[in-house]
Each structure stands twice: as structure tokens, then as C-alpha cells.
Design a protein around this motif. Structure first.
Motif, mmCIF file in Angstrom:
data_model
loop_
_atom_site.group_PDB
_atom_site.id
_atom_site.type_symbol
_atom_site.label_atom_id
_atom_site.label_comp_id
_atom_site.label_asym_id
_atom_site.label_seq_id
_atom_site.Cartn_x
_atom_site.Cartn_y
_atom_site.Cartn_z
ATOM 1 N N ALA A 67 50.320 -15.024 20.319
ATOM 2 C CA ALA A 67 49.078 -14.278 20.081
ATOM 3 C C ALA A 67 48.920 -13.977 18.595
ATOM 4 O O ALA A 67 49.878 -13.629 17.909
ATOM 5 N N THR A 68 47.690 -14.111 18.135
ATOM 6 C CA THR A 68 47.377 -13.783 16.746
ATOM 7 C C THR A 68 46.615 -12.467 16.736
ATOM 8 O O THR A 68 45.479 -12.391 17.204
ATOM 9 N N ILE A 69 47.281 -11.431 16.210
ATOM 10 C CA ILE A 69 46.698 -10.091 16.186
ATOM 11 C C ILE A 69 46.833 -9.544 14.769
ATOM 12 O O ILE A 69 47.884 -9.686 14.134
ATOM 13 N N SER A 70 45.778 -8.934 14.289
ATOM 14 C CA SER A 70 45.836 -8.237 13.001
ATOM 15 C C SER A 70 45.419 -6.798 13.245
ATOM 16 O O SER A 70 44.899 -6.464 14.313
ATOM 17 N N ALA A 71 45.648 -5.947 12.254
ATOM 18 C CA ALA A 71 45.281 -4.540 12.407
ATOM 19 C C ALA A 71 44.885 -3.973 11.049
ATOM 20 O O ALA A 71 45.447 -4.357 10.020
ATOM 21 N N ILE A 72 43.904 -3.065 11.078
ATOM 22 C CA ILE A 72 43.469 -2.360 9.877
ATOM 23 C C ILE A 72 43.387 -0.875 10.206
ATOM 24 O O ILE A 72 43.279 -0.505 11.375
ATOM 25 N N PRO A 73 43.435 -0.024 9.194
ATOM 26 C CA PRO A 73 43.299 1.408 9.468
ATOM 27 C C PRO A 73 41.941 1.724 10.105
ATOM 28 O O PRO A 73 40.913 1.170 9.730
ATOM 29 N N HIS A 74 41.977 2.607 11.092
ATOM 30 C CA HIS A 74 40.741 3.021 11.765
ATOM 31 C C HIS A 74 39.898 3.830 10.778
ATOM 32 O O HIS A 74 40.411 4.717 10.101
ATOM 33 N N MET A 81 45.713 2.718 13.675
ATOM 34 C CA MET A 81 45.376 1.337 13.326
ATOM 35 C C MET A 81 44.490 0.729 14.406
ATOM 36 O O MET A 81 44.646 1.030 15.589
ATOM 37 N N MET A 82 43.554 -0.111 13.975
ATOM 38 C CA MET A 82 42.659 -0.825 14.890
ATOM 39 C C MET A 82 43.117 -2.276 14.999
ATOM 40 O O MET A 82 43.134 -2.982 13.993
ATOM 41 N N PRO A 83 43.479 -2.723 16.196
ATOM 42 C CA PRO A 83 43.892 -4.119 16.345
ATOM 43 C C PRO A 83 42.685 -5.048 16.480
ATOM 44 O O PRO A 83 41.635 -4.664 17.008
ATOM 45 N N PHE A 84 42.841 -6.259 15.974
ATOM 46 C CA PHE A 84 41.827 -7.304 16.111
ATOM 47 C C PHE A 84 42.512 -8.555 16.623
ATOM 48 O O PHE A 84 43.571 -8.936 16.123
ATOM 49 N N PHE A 85 41.899 -9.190 17.611
ATOM 50 C CA PHE A 85 42.456 -10.403 18.195
ATOM 51 C C PHE A 85 41.658 -11.607 17.701
ATOM 52 O O PHE A 85 40.490 -11.485 17.341
ATOM 53 N N ASP A 86 42.299 -12.772 17.759
ATOM 54 C CA ASP A 86 41.588 -14.008 17.413
ATOM 55 C C ASP A 86 40.652 -14.396 18.566
ATOM 56 O O ASP A 86 40.512 -13.647 19.548
ATOM 57 N N GLU A 87 40.033 -15.540 18.454
ATOM 58 C CA GLU A 87 39.065 -15.958 19.479
ATOM 59 C C GLU A 87 39.703 -16.152 20.845
ATOM 60 O O GLU A 87 39.045 -16.006 21.875
ATOM 61 N N ILE A 88 40.987 -16.445 20.889
ATOM 62 C CA ILE A 88 41.678 -16.586 22.176
ATOM 63 C C ILE A 88 41.856 -15.217 22.831
ATOM 64 O O ILE A 88 41.718 -15.065 24.038
ATOM 65 N N GLY A 89 42.142 -14.210 22.041
ATOM 66 C CA GLY A 89 42.370 -12.872 22.575
ATOM 67 C C GLY A 89 41.119 -12.035 22.748
ATOM 68 O O GLY A 89 41.134 -11.028 23.461
ATOM 69 N N ARG A 90 40.037 -12.442 22.116
ATOM 70 C CA ARG A 90 38.812 -11.649 22.182
ATOM 71 C C ARG A 90 38.319 -11.386 23.611
ATOM 72 O O ARG A 90 37.890 -10.272 23.914
ATOM 73 N N PRO A 91 38.395 -12.342 24.541
ATOM 74 C CA PRO A 91 37.968 -12.042 25.922
ATOM 75 C C PRO A 91 38.770 -10.906 26.569
ATOM 76 O O PRO A 91 38.224 -10.148 27.367
ATOM 77 N N TYR A 92 40.036 -10.764 26.209
ATOM 78 C CA TYR A 92 40.843 -9.676 26.755
ATOM 79 C C TYR A 92 40.321 -8.326 26.261
ATOM 80 O O TYR A 92 40.246 -7.364 27.016
ATOM 81 N N VAL A 93 39.961 -8.288 24.990
ATOM 82 C CA VAL A 93 39.403 -7.063 24.411
ATOM 83 C C VAL A 93 38.070 -6.734 25.064
ATOM 84 O O VAL A 93 37.829 -5.591 25.477
ATOM 85 N N GLU A 94 37.208 -7.725 25.169
ATOM 86 C CA GLU A 94 35.870 -7.499 25.730
ATOM 87 C C GLU A 94 35.952 -7.040 27.179
ATOM 88 O O GLU A 94 35.247 -6.111 27.577
ATOM 89 N N ALA A 121 43.999 4.091 24.294
ATOM 90 C CA ALA A 121 44.557 4.345 22.963
ATOM 91 C C ALA A 121 45.995 3.850 22.861
ATOM 92 O O ALA A 121 46.394 3.267 21.838
ATOM 93 N N ARG A 122 46.781 4.064 23.906
ATOM 94 C CA ARG A 122 48.186 3.653 23.877
ATOM 95 C C ARG A 122 48.329 2.133 23.892
ATOM 96 O O ARG A 122 49.186 1.581 23.186
ATOM 97 N N VAL A 123 47.517 1.434 24.678
ATOM 98 C CA VAL A 123 47.645 -0.023 24.716
ATOM 99 C C VAL A 123 47.126 -0.627 23.406
ATOM 100 O O VAL A 123 47.650 -1.640 22.923
ATOM 101 N N ARG A 124 46.139 0.013 22.790
ATOM 102 C CA ARG A 124 45.685 -0.439 21.471
ATOM 103 C C ARG A 124 46.768 -0.200 20.417
ATOM 104 O O ARG A 124 46.917 -0.999 19.496
ATOM 105 N N ALA A 125 47.515 0.895 20.550
ATOM 106 C CA ALA A 125 48.616 1.156 19.622
ATOM 107 C C ALA A 125 49.692 0.073 19.743
ATOM 108 O O ALA A 125 50.270 -0.349 18.734
ATOM 109 N N ILE A 126 49.936 -0.385 20.955
ATOM 110 C CA ILE A 126 50.882 -1.495 21.158
ATOM 111 C C ILE A 126 50.360 -2.743 20.454
ATOM 112 O O ILE A 126 51.102 -3.444 19.765
ATOM 113 N N ALA A 127 49.073 -3.022 20.618
ATOM 114 C CA ALA A 127 48.480 -4.203 19.971
ATOM 115 C C ALA A 127 48.548 -4.080 18.452
ATOM 116 O O ALA A 127 48.844 -5.064 17.757
ATOM 117 N N ALA A 128 48.295 -2.889 17.931
ATOM 118 C CA ALA A 128 48.376 -2.679 16.481
ATOM 119 C C ALA A 128 49.814 -2.853 16.003
ATOM 120 O O ALA A 128 50.056 -3.441 14.935
#
Length: 172
Positions: A67-74, A81-94, A121-128
Motif C-alpha cells: 500500500a502507498t500511503i502518505s500523511a500530512i499534518p491536519h 496527521m491526515m493519511p492519503f491513499f493512492d488510487e488503489i486505496g482511494r476506494p477504501y477511503v471513500e 479517528a483511530r483507524v486513520r491514526a493507524i493509516a497515518a
């Protein structure tokens, strides 16, 4: 006496008809309320099931070594931190965000909405955290917080659905 007797009989009959109509209406209203409550319980159960499924799919994707995940400060929550997924992971976020909104929409109690938000919030923290670590190196405390939030959501949802409390074990 015949006229009085007929009047009393008519009055009793009318009273019985009115009472029967009122009881019938009352019973129909109770049945409608029970059916309405059952339908909403089924709707909530389906939405909460979908939320948990989407949450678990999101979590599984974050644990994928490819998985390709990046994160930036909220921008509005310092220290988050706010996680961002690539196009493969975007459907999971949506999907997770869509069912999260659905859960907030159908929840009857503010405590359930808060539990949904905590779990999200907790699962996003894991992604971040995953953005900065390989899956095996994500701090154990992040997972402990996630499992606690999951258990809290399950307990809150069970209470809202009128289900008896379940034993609280460690998830994972």
C-alpha cells in the motif's frame, strides 16, 4: 320502562362500539410503532455492519506492505496527521467515509455517533502511522487504542440496538 331499557341498551351498545374502535385503533398504532422500530433497528444494524466491514477493509489495506500511503499534518487538529491513499486505496477511503456518514445519519444516540467518530479517528491514526512505518513497525499503542475504540463502538451499538452486552475481549 321499555323506552328506558331500550335507551340503556343503545347507550351500552354505542359505548361498546366506541370502546372497541378505540382499542382497535390503539392496537393498530402499537403494531405500527413496533414495526417502525423494528425496521429502524434493521436499518441501523445493516449500516453498522457496513461500517464495520468498510473499517476492516480500510485497516487491511493499511496493513498491506504494498500500500502507498502518505500523511500530512491536519490543518485544523494540531498533532494529528491526515493519511492519503493512492488510487488503489482511494476506494477504501471513500467507502469508509460514506458508511461513516450513513452511520451518523441513522444513529439514534449521540454516544453511538461519538463511538463511530472515535473508531474512524483511530483507524486513520493507524493509516497515518503506516505512512511513516512498514506495517510491522506501527507502534503497538496505536493498535491498542484502535481495539479499544472498536470495542467501545460495538458496546455502544449493541446498547442502541437493544442487544445484551457482549463479553469484552481484545479484538484484532
Amino acid at each position: 320502562m321499555n323506552l328506558v331499557s331500550n335507551g340503556i341498551t343503545a347507550a351500552v351498545t354505542l359505548f361498546a362500539v366506541l370502546l372497541g374502535g378505540w382499542l382497535s385503533t390503539r392496537n393498530q398504532e402499537q403494531l405500527w410503532r413496533r414495526d417502525h422500530a423494528r425496521q429502524w433497528r434493521d436499518i441501523r444494524l445493516a449500516v453498522y455492519r457496513d461500517f464495520l466491514t468498510a473499517y476492516r477493509e480500510y485497516l487491511a489495506f493499511t496493513r498491506d506492505p504494498n500500500a502507498t500511503i502518505s500523511a500530512i499534518p491536519h490543518p485544523y487538529r494540531p498533532g494529528t496527521m491526515m493519511p492519503f491513499f493512492d488510487e488503489i486505496g482511494r476506494p477504501y477511503v471513500e467507502r469508509l467515509e460514506a458508511v461513516e456518514l450513513a452511520a451518523r445519519l441513522v444513529s439514534e444516540r449521540p454516544a453511538t455517533v461519538e463511538a463511530v467518530e472515535q473508531l474512524l479517528a483511530r483507524v486513520r491514526a493507524i493509516a497515518a502511522a503506516r505512512a511513516a512505518h512498514i506495517p510491522e513497525a506501527i507502534p503497538a499503542e496505536e493498535y491498542r487504542s484502535l481495539w479499544a475504540a472498536e470495542s467501545h463502538f460495538l458496546a455502544t451499538a449493541r446498547t442502541e440496538l437493544g442487544l445484551p452486552p457482549a463479553s469484552q475481549g481484545v479484538a484484532g
